[in-house]
Motif scaffolding. Sequence first.
Motif, PDB file in Angstrom:
ATOM      1  N   ARG A   9      47.667  29.003  45.053  1.00 22.88           N
ATOM      2  CA  ARG A   9      46.743  28.567  44.016  1.00 22.88           C
ATOM      3  C   ARG A   9      45.303  28.683  44.484  1.00 22.88           C
ATOM      4  N   TYR A  33      50.217  41.858  33.814  1.00 21.61           N
ATOM      5  CA  TYR A  33      48.787  42.183  33.827  1.00 21.61           C
ATOM      6  C   TYR A  33      48.081  41.357  34.909  1.00 21.61           C
ATOM      7  N   TYR A  35      44.121  40.034  35.760  1.00 20.46           N
ATOM      8  CA  TYR A  35      42.751  39.863  35.286  1.00 20.46           C
ATOM      9  C   TYR A  35      41.968  39.123  36.363  1.00 20.46           C
ATOM     10  N   GLN A  37      38.525  36.470  36.693  1.00 26.71           N
ATOM     11  CA  GLN A  37      37.570  35.663  35.941  1.00 26.71           C
ATOM     12  C   GLN A  37      36.553  35.055  36.886  1.00 26.71           C
ATOM     13  N   GLY A  42      34.645  35.310  30.540  1.00 29.27           N
ATOM     14  CA  GLY A  42      36.049  35.380  30.197  1.00 29.27           C
ATOM     15  C   GLY A  42      36.787  36.267  31.178  1.00 29.27           C
ATOM     16  N   PRO A  43      38.107  36.231  31.155  1.00 26.76           N
ATOM     17  CA  PRO A  43      38.890  37.108  32.033  1.00 26.76           C
ATOM     18  C   PRO A  43      38.575  38.581  31.776  1.00 26.76           C
ATOM     19  N   PHE A  45      40.040  42.510  32.517  1.00 27.50           N
ATOM     20  CA  PHE A  45      41.253  43.259  32.840  1.00 27.50           C
ATOM     21  C   PHE A  45      41.079  44.052  34.129  1.00 27.50           C
ATOM     22  N   LEU A  91      43.888  36.053  37.733  1.00 28.93           N
ATOM     23  CA  LEU A  91      44.881  35.605  36.770  1.00 28.93           C
ATOM     24  C   LEU A  91      45.925  36.676  36.545  1.00 28.93           C
ATOM     25  N   TYR A 104      50.873  35.792  28.207  1.00 23.92           N
ATOM     26  CA  TYR A 104      50.997  34.432  28.697  1.00 23.92           C
ATOM     27  C   TYR A 104      50.535  34.409  30.151  1.00 23.92           C
ATOM     28  N   PHE A 105      49.576  33.538  30.410  1.00 22.17           N
ATOM     29  CA  PHE A 105      48.901  33.523  31.700  1.00 22.17           C
ATOM     30  C   PHE A 105      49.485  32.496  32.662  1.00 22.17           C
ATOM     31  N   GLY A 106      49.392  32.822  33.938  1.00 24.69           N
ATOM     32  CA  GLY A 106      49.686  31.879  34.985  1.00 24.69           C
ATOM     33  C   GLY A 106      48.470  31.016  35.288  1.00 24.69           C
ATOM     34  N   PRO A 107      48.605  30.094  36.248  1.00 23.32           N
ATOM     35  CA  PRO A 107      47.509  29.171  36.561  1.00 23.32           C
ATOM     36  C   PRO A 107      46.381  29.813  37.357  1.00 23.32           C
TER      37      PRO A 107
END
Lengths: 114, 114
Positions: A9, A33, A35, A37, A42-43, A45, A91, A104-107
């Motif tokens: 993390r 994917y 990304y 940030q 914003g994130p 790509f 991300l 759907y994103f991870g933490p």
Amino acid sequence: DTGVSQNPRHKITKRGQNVTFRCDPISEHNRLYWYRQTLGQGPEFLTYFQNEAQLEKSRLLSDRFSAERPKGSFSTLEIQRTEQGDSAMYLCASSRRQSSYEQYFGPGTRLTVT
Amino acid sequence: DQQVKQNSPSLSVQEGRISILNCDYTNSMFDYFLWYKKYPAEGPTFLISISSIKDKNEDGRFTVFLNKSAKHLSLHIVPSQPGDSAVYFCAARKAGTSGSRLTFGEGTQLTVNP
């Protein structure tokens, strides 16, 4: 459905060191994917995989960055010779091919390069 | 070239009132638009999406409106709750993009006051 998980993390590293992050997508999702940030943005790509094939890379992904998804399940993102400008939240997201716009994103993994 | 723009960095509303978050885009090739919510130290959470062939999509307290002629979309939250306090990102996908990379706005910090 346990969601997208990312490890570690948090990562603090010294400039010039290599780091590797891992992403485990939602199990039935075949698209993955990455990304990046930065603060106040914003994130953005970086790259994406369909199964094990890396099909698109952003211009942001310099040659110090490499991503793999060897068996079409988890993915790793490696940054070689880290620079202070690499400090960001990394991300990972996953989606089904049929509704690939719903990602759907991870933490995220927070990288700090000192 | 910021193709997706959220011009308001922050918005504050009273609990029970309507929250309206705005987003403008420049690329007429975008075919799906999405809203994500992000709490600190977590990844973005998918909220709601809309296809470019529609002008409205509703899901519970959340409604997204799309005005293609103005290249503008908005997210309405009614009634607003303190738990809605988060950063909201608008995102868009370009038609014909096999990888479905998302382009994000900068985000709007929503604060719902009790």
